[in-house]
Scaffold this motif. Structure first.
Motif, mmCIF file in Angstrom:
data_model
loop_
_atom_site.group_PDB
_atom_site.id
_atom_site.type_symbol
_atom_site.label_atom_id
_atom_site.label_comp_id
_atom_site.label_asym_id
_atom_site.label_seq_id
_atom_site.Cartn_x
_atom_site.Cartn_y
_atom_site.Cartn_z
ATOM 1 N N ALA A 167 0.488 4.142 -7.744
ATOM 2 C CA ALA A 167 0.305 3.068 -8.725
ATOM 3 C C ALA A 167 1.625 2.402 -9.073
ATOM 4 O O ALA A 167 2.612 3.065 -9.407
ATOM 5 N N ASN A 168 1.649 1.052 -8.954
ATOM 6 C CA ASN A 168 2.819 0.221 -9.292
ATOM 7 C C ASN A 168 4.063 0.608 -8.495
ATOM 8 O O ASN A 168 5.176 0.597 -9.012
ATOM 9 N N LYS A 169 3.840 0.919 -7.218
ATOM 10 C CA LYS A 169 4.966 1.238 -6.338
ATOM 11 C C LYS A 169 4.986 0.283 -5.146
ATOM 12 O O LYS A 169 4.016 -0.393 -4.843
ATOM 13 N N VAL A 170 6.137 0.259 -4.473
ATOM 14 C CA VAL A 170 6.295 -0.518 -3.247
ATOM 15 C C VAL A 170 6.041 0.415 -2.066
ATOM 16 O O VAL A 170 6.708 1.443 -1.925
ATOM 17 N N VAL A 171 5.074 0.070 -1.235
ATOM 18 C CA VAL A 171 4.783 0.844 -0.026
ATOM 19 C C VAL A 171 5.452 0.135 1.150
ATOM 20 O O VAL A 171 5.106 -1.005 1.476
ATOM 21 N N LEU A 172 6.407 0.799 1.770
ATOM 22 C CA LEU A 172 7.210 0.206 2.842
ATOM 23 C C LEU A 172 6.784 0.794 4.181
ATOM 24 O O LEU A 172 6.885 2.005 4.392
ATOM 25 N N ILE A 173 6.307 -0.066 5.070
ATOM 26 C CA ILE A 173 5.880 0.357 6.402
ATOM 27 C C ILE A 173 6.896 -0.182 7.407
ATOM 28 O O ILE A 173 7.045 -1.394 7.556
#
Length: 525
Positions: free
Chosen positions: A209-215
């Motif tokens: 929740a409310n995070k940046v997911v970096l792929i």
């Protein structure tokens, strides 16, 4: 008494008994309590180890009997000990299960807080931020780096933005994403190299929740993109799974992961699946010779020991602290009704909401420079968008809109623009394949792919009337891209003009009411 200081070795004492819970408590199923126990008697050298489900009365009874015989302890004492142990472990699990899902917030010290507050209140905040991003070690990419930083900032809002970086192999798309991500607090980002189809379902409920997911590479994460799309749109995903319960009977459990999340990824593909692309801002890495020279110049300075590394670290630290200082607050845009994008834009409904959300996050970033208002009826607190926020959004979104309106993908467009400049310098509109491969350094297969797209879209035509050992083509559309750019600039400027005129009318009436029954307070951050 249960001691849980060592998470891998709980200690329980009951009369003359000492029971060690080896490995701690790892059973997450609330219908079982499986532990590995080591039981020994004070002053007695022998001990007994065994795994047991404390919720299984038969297992506990059988284990008590074996330990009683092995250690010469009353079975009644053992049963009472296991009853007390079960109760204390159960209480421990209930008390800690929610704490595992909610991370402790990072607390800034007074010095860092004051420094970040002063920065957020500084004039020309957007320019100051972009300069600080550059000082942190990001070379060039003036628009992309600031836009990406704002997109990552949007994770703190109710409607986060997303981005996908496009570029050839080795041009620095992953480097740009990682460098900007390093300006976001580590507790607010999740980095992934590869995804399986079910990976997102096994995060804790509020872990994302409310995070940046970096792929790092979206090309290798296709199996996991379906739940990710749902997480982007619905802000939560769920999956029903069957687990064995007591007696071996299956029970259905619903695994839920909550958002919202901000998603960023990189790809070398010229285009990607439409459902992935239209949810995101498409950022194209600068592959120009000028950017090459800027990067290589920086590399030379770095190896010469002439880069101020301390200044880079301090700049990154300040921007992280700025992020930590931003607090959730509602944003109201009183000028939203005047903001219209070109009707021919790709997926206009979704692109329109992206534009409005970008303005929202720019306003959100300026929260310490805006008057805080509230609705007397509901007590809802909010801040308002101003004209400068819209100007910055127009500046940042211009290239994004240009790419969305373009009939050609980015690499084909870049080739066509290079070809147009080359032929303009020669004073002709006709060329052949061999000439272009030699002058623009393009291999045959790639050139064939470009020409297929350009012919089908009507940008060039094959000249069969010209004979030779190489195919000849003629350019038909020369100024189309410039005309498209001019259309976007005109539309965005029209938005500014409409907002300016509306401000003038409001000033004449001496009232601004973005919400009904709203009154302003002089509360400031």
């Amino acid at each position: 008494m249960l001691t849980t200081t060592n998470k891998d070795n709980f200690v329980f004492e009951y009369e003359d008994l000492i029971i060690n819970i080896l490995g701690g408590l790892n059973d997450g199923n609330l219908d079982s309590l499986v532990v590995t126990v080591k039981v020994h008697k004070k002053g007695f050298y022998r001990n007994y180890r065994h795994s047991v489900n404390l919720y299984n009365g038969y297992q506990v009874e059988k284990l008590s009997t074996k330990i009683s015989e092995h250690l010469e302890i009353s079975s009644t004492v053992l049963r009472n000990a296991f009853i007390e142990l079960t109760e204390q472990l159960e209480n421990y699990r209930f008390e800690n299960q929610n704490q595992d899902d909610i991370e402790q917030a990072y607390v800034l010290n007074d010095k860092d807080s004051d420094e970040a507050t002063e920065f957020l209140r500084s004039p020309n905040l957007m320019d100051q931020t972009n300069n600080l991003i550059g000082r942190s070690g990001i070379v060039g990419e003036i628009i992309n780096r600031l836009l990406m930083y704002l997109i990552f900032t949007s994770r703190k809002t109710d409607n986060p933005l997303h981005c996908i970086s496009f570029g050839s192999s080795g041009v620095g798309k992953t480097h740009l994403q990682n460098k900007v991500a390093n300006l976001i607090p580590i507790e607010d980002r999740v980095e992934m190299t590869q995804l399986s189809a079910n990976a997102f379902y096994y995060f804790k409920q509020y872990e994302l929740a409310n995070k940046v997911v970096l792929i790092e590479d979206m090309d290798g994460a296709e199996d996991g993109l379906l739940p990710l799309r749902e997480l982007q749109t619905k802000k939560r995903i769920s999956k029903s799974v069957v687990q064995k319960g007591i007696g071996g009977r299956g029970r259905t459990y619903n695994q839920v992961v909550e958002g919202p999340v901000c998603v960023a990824g990189c790809t070398t593909k010229e285009s990607i699946y439409e459902d992935n692309s239209n949810r995101s801002f498409l950022l194209y890495i600068d592959e120009s010779p000028e950017q090459d020279e800027r990067i290589m110049g920086y590399q030379r300075m770095h190896y010469a020991g002439k880069v101020d590394v301390d200044d880079q670290l301090n700049s990154a630290r300040l921007l992280k602290n700025v992020q930590r200082l931003l607090k959730p607050i509602k944003v109201v845009n009183p000028f939203a009704e005047y903001l219209e994008l070109p009707r021919t834009v790709f997926k206009p409904r979704r692109t329109n909401i992206h534009y409005l959300q970008l303005i929202e996050v720019i306003t959100f970033y300026h929260q310490m420079q805006r008057e805080t208002k509230y609705d007397q009826t509901t007590g809802e607190v909010y801040i308002e968008t101003d004209l400068e926020d819209i100007r910055w959004a127009n500046k940042l979104i211009k290239d994004v809109l240009l790419r969305k309106l373009d009939r050609l993908n980015r690499v084909t467009r870049d080739y066509f623009e290079k070809l147009t400049r080359y032929l303009k310098d020669k004073g002709t509109s006709i060329y052949n394949n061999r000439e272009v491969r030699r002058e623009l350094r393009i291999n045959e297969a790639t050139l064939r792919r470009y020409h297929k797209s350009l012919v089908s879209e009507g940008y060039i035509q094959r000249r069969n009337d010209i004979k030779g050992d190489s195919h000849h083509y003629e350019i038909l559309e020369v100024n189309e891209f410039k005309d498209l750019e001019a259309t976007i600039e005109k539309t965005l400027q029209l938005c500014i003009d409409l907002v300016t005129s509306s401000e003038g009318r409001q000033s004449e009436n001496d009232e601004v009411k973005p919400l009904k029954n709203n009154t302003s307070s002089l509360i400031r951050y």
